[in-house]
Design an enzyme around this catalytic site. Structure first.
Site, PDB file in Angstrom:
ATOM      1  N   LYS A 132       0.864  -1.191   0.000  1.00 19.78           N
ATOM      2  CA  LYS A 132       0.000   0.000   0.000  1.00 19.78           C
ATOM      3  C   LYS A 132       0.891   1.228   0.000  1.00 19.78           C
ATOM      4  O   LYS A 132       2.036   1.166   0.451  1.00 19.78           O
ATOM      5  CB  LYS A 132      -0.870   0.020   1.257  1.00 19.78           C
ATOM      6  CG  LYS A 132      -2.103   0.882   1.128  1.00 19.78           C
ATOM      7  CD  LYS A 132      -3.229   0.123   0.474  1.00 19.78           C
ATOM      8  CE  LYS A 132      -4.431   0.981   0.220  1.00 19.78           C
ATOM      9  NZ  LYS A 132      -5.593   0.147  -0.176  1.00 19.78           N
ATOM     10  N   ASP A 172      -7.118   4.361  -4.341  1.00 22.52           N
ATOM     11  CA  ASP A 172      -7.753   4.218  -3.030  1.00 22.52           C
ATOM     12  C   ASP A 172      -8.354   5.605  -2.752  1.00 22.52           C
ATOM     13  O   ASP A 172      -8.631   6.349  -3.718  1.00 22.52           O
ATOM     14  CB  ASP A 172      -6.719   3.786  -1.957  1.00 22.52           C
ATOM     15  CG  ASP A 172      -7.378   3.295  -0.657  1.00 22.52           C
ATOM     16  OD1 ASP A 172      -7.812   2.142  -0.620  1.00 22.52           O
ATOM     17  OD2 ASP A 172      -7.491   4.086   0.296  1.00 22.52           O
ATOM     18  N   ASN A 247     -15.847   6.364  -4.916  1.00 19.78           N
ATOM     19  CA  ASN A 247     -15.879   5.234  -5.842  1.00 19.78           C
ATOM     20  C   ASN A 247     -16.624   4.033  -5.264  1.00 19.78           C
ATOM     21  O   ASN A 247     -17.522   3.468  -5.910  1.00 19.78           O
ATOM     22  CB  ASN A 247     -14.438   4.850  -6.206  1.00 19.78           C
ATOM     23  CG  ASN A 247     -14.380   3.569  -6.995  1.00 19.78           C
ATOM     24  OD1 ASN A 247     -14.195   2.493  -6.438  1.00 19.78           O
ATOM     25  ND2 ASN A 247     -14.578   3.651  -8.297  1.00 19.78           N
TER      26      ASN A 247
HETATM   27  P1  NDP Z   1     -12.944   7.970  -2.574  1.00 19.80           P
HETATM   28  O1  NDP Z   1     -11.858   8.952  -2.403  1.00 19.80           O
HETATM   29  O2  NDP Z   1     -13.529   7.745  -3.923  1.00 19.80           O
HETATM   30  O3  NDP Z   1     -14.148   8.306  -1.579  1.00 19.80           O
HETATM   31  C1  NDP Z   1     -13.915   8.391  -0.212  1.00 19.80           C
HETATM   32  C2  NDP Z   1     -15.237   8.752   0.477  1.00 19.80           C
HETATM   33  O4  NDP Z   1     -15.076   8.586   1.871  1.00 19.80           O
HETATM   34  C3  NDP Z   1     -15.634  10.206   0.259  1.00 19.80           C
HETATM   35  O5  NDP Z   1     -17.031  10.296   0.309  1.00 19.80           O
HETATM   36  C4  NDP Z   1     -14.970  10.890   1.465  1.00 19.80           C
HETATM   37  O6  NDP Z   1     -15.597  12.102   1.840  1.00 19.80           O
HETATM   38  C5  NDP Z   1     -15.178   9.855   2.533  1.00 19.80           C
HETATM   39  N1  NDP Z   1     -14.111   9.960   3.527  1.00 19.80           N
HETATM   40  C6  NDP Z   1     -12.789   9.738   3.319  1.00 19.80           C
HETATM   41  N2  NDP Z   1     -12.085   9.960   4.426  1.00 19.80           N
HETATM   42  C7  NDP Z   1     -12.985  10.323   5.343  1.00 19.80           C
HETATM   43  C8  NDP Z   1     -12.867  10.663   6.697  1.00 19.80           C
HETATM   44  N3  NDP Z   1     -11.667  10.682   7.327  1.00 19.80           N
HETATM   45  N4  NDP Z   1     -14.003  10.979   7.365  1.00 19.80           N
HETATM   46  C9  NDP Z   1     -15.198  10.953   6.735  1.00 19.80           C
HETATM   47  N5  NDP Z   1     -15.377  10.632   5.441  1.00 19.80           N
HETATM   48  C10 NDP Z   1     -14.280  10.324   4.775  1.00 19.80           C
HETATM   49  O7  NDP Z   1     -12.370   6.589  -1.982  1.00 19.80           O
HETATM   50  P2  NDP Z   1     -12.881   5.107  -2.246  1.00 19.80           P
HETATM   51  O8  NDP Z   1     -14.359   5.072  -2.428  1.00 19.80           O
HETATM   52  O9  NDP Z   1     -12.017   4.500  -3.278  1.00 19.80           O
HETATM   53  O10 NDP Z   1     -12.488   4.406  -0.861  1.00 19.80           O
HETATM   54  C11 NDP Z   1     -13.419   4.287   0.224  1.00 19.80           C
HETATM   55  C12 NDP Z   1     -12.959   3.164   1.151  1.00 19.80           C
HETATM   56  O11 NDP Z   1     -12.930   1.922   0.425  1.00 19.80           O
HETATM   57  C13 NDP Z   1     -11.547   3.298   1.750  1.00 19.80           C
HETATM   58  O12 NDP Z   1     -11.542   2.722   3.035  1.00 19.80           O
HETATM   59  C14 NDP Z   1     -10.702   2.441   0.809  1.00 19.80           C
HETATM   60  O13 NDP Z   1      -9.509   1.999   1.453  1.00 19.80           O
HETATM   61  C15 NDP Z   1     -11.660   1.299   0.553  1.00 19.80           C
HETATM   62  N6  NDP Z   1     -11.398   0.496  -0.638  1.00 19.80           N
HETATM   63  C16 NDP Z   1     -11.292   1.067  -1.868  1.00 19.80           C
HETATM   64  C17 NDP Z   1     -11.085   0.287  -2.986  1.00 19.80           C
HETATM   65  C18 NDP Z   1     -11.028   0.855  -4.365  1.00 19.80           C
HETATM   66  O14 NDP Z   1     -10.916   0.075  -5.312  1.00 19.80           O
HETATM   67  N7  NDP Z   1     -11.113   2.167  -4.557  1.00 19.80           N
HETATM   68  C19 NDP Z   1     -10.934  -1.171  -2.876  1.00 19.80           C
HETATM   69  C20 NDP Z   1     -11.159  -1.692  -1.539  1.00 19.80           C
HETATM   70  C21 NDP Z   1     -11.365  -0.863  -0.470  1.00 19.80           C
HETATM   71  P3  NDP Z   1     -14.796  13.504   1.654  1.00 19.80           P
HETATM   72  O15 NDP Z   1     -14.772  13.752   0.167  1.00 19.80           O
HETATM   73  O16 NDP Z   1     -15.597  14.502   2.416  1.00 19.80           O
HETATM   74  O17 NDP Z   1     -13.407  13.292   2.210  1.00 19.80           O
HETATM   75  O1  2IT Z   2      -7.984  -1.535  -0.657  1.00 21.42           O
HETATM   76  C1  2IT Z   2      -7.930  -2.018  -1.804  1.00 21.42           C
HETATM   77  O2  2IT Z   2      -8.050  -3.230  -2.019  1.00 21.42           O
HETATM   78  C2  2IT Z   2      -7.725  -1.106  -2.932  1.00 21.42           C
HETATM   79  N1  2IT Z   2      -7.658   0.111  -2.721  1.00 21.42           N
HETATM   80  C3  2IT Z   2      -7.571  -1.640  -4.318  1.00 21.42           C
HETATM   81  C4  2IT Z   2      -6.157  -2.092  -4.575  1.00 21.42           C
HETATM   82  C5  2IT Z   2      -5.835  -2.485  -5.994  1.00 21.42           C
HETATM   83  O3  2IT Z   2      -4.663  -2.774  -6.216  1.00 21.42           O
HETATM   84  O4  2IT Z   2      -6.708  -2.510  -6.863  1.00 21.42           O
END
Ligand code: NDP
Ligand code: 2IT
Length: 452
Positions: A132, A172, A247
């Site tokens: 990561k 992420d 996302n």
């Molecule tokens: P994005 O940046 O697309 O969206 C993040 C969302 O979470 C936004 O709505 C943001 O709001 C909110 N957020 C982030 N940090 C905080 C915080 N400290 N307090 C409150 N709200 C918060 O990220 P993703 O959707 O990609 O990721 C969301 C979660 O999913 C994470 O935990 C990530 O590790 C996990 N994840 C993502 C994957 C991927 O493929 N993208 C795969 C597996 C897990 P704001 O804009 O106000 O900050």
């Molecule tokens: O937390 C996760 O699994 C991700 N942010 C996706 C990692 C990846 O390599 O697609």
């Protein structure tokens, strides 16, 4: 004979030592604790895994890179951020895992995410190790040009450490298609190589896989449905609370709607939206993906059915299913008690470690089906691995094919966690099932490959 009591004592001592050697990293301690507290039965049953040094090696990253990221904003002011890449474990394949750009990023956060990624990636069965990275850079309010300069500076250092057979980053929090584009461009320029497999989450026209943007959210909904099916139910007609509006949240909502469920909420760091008619995913995409706006905008444009609740918590809205999809520790014990009181049947983690340990125990004790992130949100990294496969073969699969593969992988992960939990006397406990199943795969490879 080694007993569970002996191995529990061994694991407790190791946890204390890890906390001592890694001070001020509470998220990393939490992630390690959550895994170690479930491993005693497997160490007792398979003494080769209890051999001194194996679990210690698993908890120590193979490599940790920290670097300076200087960049200039649109007014010419110089900013200095910190970049990280933690290459945690490569026993099963090249390090694989996302990059997070968020002001809360520090070494402990990246280590917790990298540690979780080892087990998650093992569960996919697709030959990927765990890593990561990221930065404390905050993309909110920055222009495209500023984000581009930041990404170029970040990659100017990162390129030395990554490669299609070495370490393959992706997105992420704060890193999506735009950032992956800028990062890939700089990598290509510096190395003079068209090395498609060095990053995943690329655009469809230049090496990206169909369904990668959708994969994490879609996969989590499939996992939630698989848990419900174990209880003779499905998602049709069920209400859902979703947190986040990025996302993962967007494509969670899209899949819930496709399966006939009713997603009532989404959120960002300023509050949440409740929509009595169910979230309109097209409007949500317009506000968040196209305009990069705030969630309050959605409520303003949606009309009478929706309202914005500043600073509130989505968990106070009664629903059948909860899908936390924002960030770590966003669902605490009090929230879990509220969900249980309101009759929640399943909680499935789209985010990484969104439920606190107290929340997880409370939900499990109340008989709620609980899907831990390292199993439930593995669809994203699984489709990343499929993107790498397509890149190696210089081909592009149809959306229908990738979606079918994703559904098969999520069904396999669910079945593996379910069967493993039952095998180790913890029927229905997906946390134990995911941790032990992931651990067994990595530990077998590490033992076979010797002390390195
Ligand atoms: P994005 O940046 O697309 O969206 C993040 C969302 O979470 C936004 O709505 C943001 O709001 C909110 N957020 C982030 N940090 C905080 C915080 N400290 N307090 C409150 N709200 C918060 O990220 P993703 O959707 O990609 O990721 C969301 C979660 O999913 C994470 O935990 C990530 O590790 C996990 N994840 C993502 C994957 C991927 O493929 N993208 C795969 C597996 C897990 P704001 O804009 O106000 O900050
Ligand atoms: O937390 C996760 O699994 C991700 N942010 C996706 C990692 C990846 O390599 O697609």
């Amino acid at each position: 004979m080694t007993t569970r009591h002996d191995t529990t004592t061994q694991l407790d001592a190791l946890r204390v030592e890890i906390e001592r050697r890694n001070p001020a990293q509470p998220e990393f301690h939490q992630a390690v604790h959550e895994v170690l507290e479930t491993l005693a039965p497997v160490l007792a049953a398979r003494p080769e895994f209890a051999e001194p040094g194996l679990v210690e090696r698993l908890c120590e990253p193979e490599r940790q890179v920290i670097f300076r990221v200087p960049w200039q904003d649109d007014r010419g002011r110089v900013h200095v951020n910190r970049g990280f890449r933690v290459e945690f474990n490569s026993a099963l394949g090249p390090y694989k895992g996302g990059l997070r750009f968020h002001p809360s990023v520090n070494l402990g956060v990246i280590k917790f995410l990298g540690f979780e990624q080892i087990f998650k990636n093992a569960l996919t069965g697709l030959g990927i190790g765990g890593g990561k990275g990221g930065s404390d850079f905050d993309p909110h309010g920055r222009s495209d040009a500023e984000v581009m300069r930041f990404c170029q500076s970040f990659m100017t250092e990162l390129h030395r450490h990554i490669g299609e057979h070495t370490d393959v980053p992706a997105g992420d929090i704060g890193v999506g298609g735009r950032e992956i584009g800028y990062l890939f461009g700089q990598y290509r320029r510096i190395t003079n190589r068209w090395e498609a497999g060095v990053l995943t989450g690329k655009g469809r026209g230049w090496g990206g896989s169909a369904i990668r943007p959708e994969a994490t959210g879609y996969g989590n909904v499939l996992f939630a449905e698989a848990m419900l099916r174990e209880r003779g139910e499905d998602l049709e007609g069920q209400t859902a609370v979703v947190s986040g509006s990025g996302n993962v949240a967007i494509y969670t909502i899209e899949k819930l709607l496709a399966l006939g469920a009713n997603p009532l909420t989404c959120s960002d760091s300023s509050g949440y939206v409740i929509d009595d008619k169910g979230i309109d995913v097209d409007l949500l995409k317009q506000v968040k993906e196209v305009e990069r706006g705030r969630i309050s905008e959605y409520a303003l444009r949606r009309g009478a059915s929706a309202r914005f609740v500043p600073d509130g918590r989505v968990w106070e809205i009664p629903a059948d299913v909860a899908l936390p999809s924002a960030t770590q520790n966003e669902l605490n014990e009090t929230d879990a008690a509220t969900l249980v009181r309101n009759g929640v049947k399943a909680v499935s983690e789209g985010a990484n470690m969104p439920a606190t340990p107290g929340a997880v125990h409370l939900l499990q004790q109340a008989g709620v089906a609980f899907g831990p992130g390292k199993a439930a949100n593995a669809g994203g990294v699984a489709v990343s691995a499929l993107e790498m496969a397509q890149n190696h073969a210089r081909t592009a699969w149809s959306p229908a094919r990738v979606e079918e593969e994703l559904a098969g992988i999520m069904a396999d992960i669910h079945a593996t966690c379910h069967e493993t939990a039952a095998r180790y006397d913890a029927p229905g406990d997906y946390v134990t099932g995911a941790n032990i199943a992931g651990f067994e795969r990595v530990a077998e490879a590490m033992l076979a490959q010797g002390v390195i």
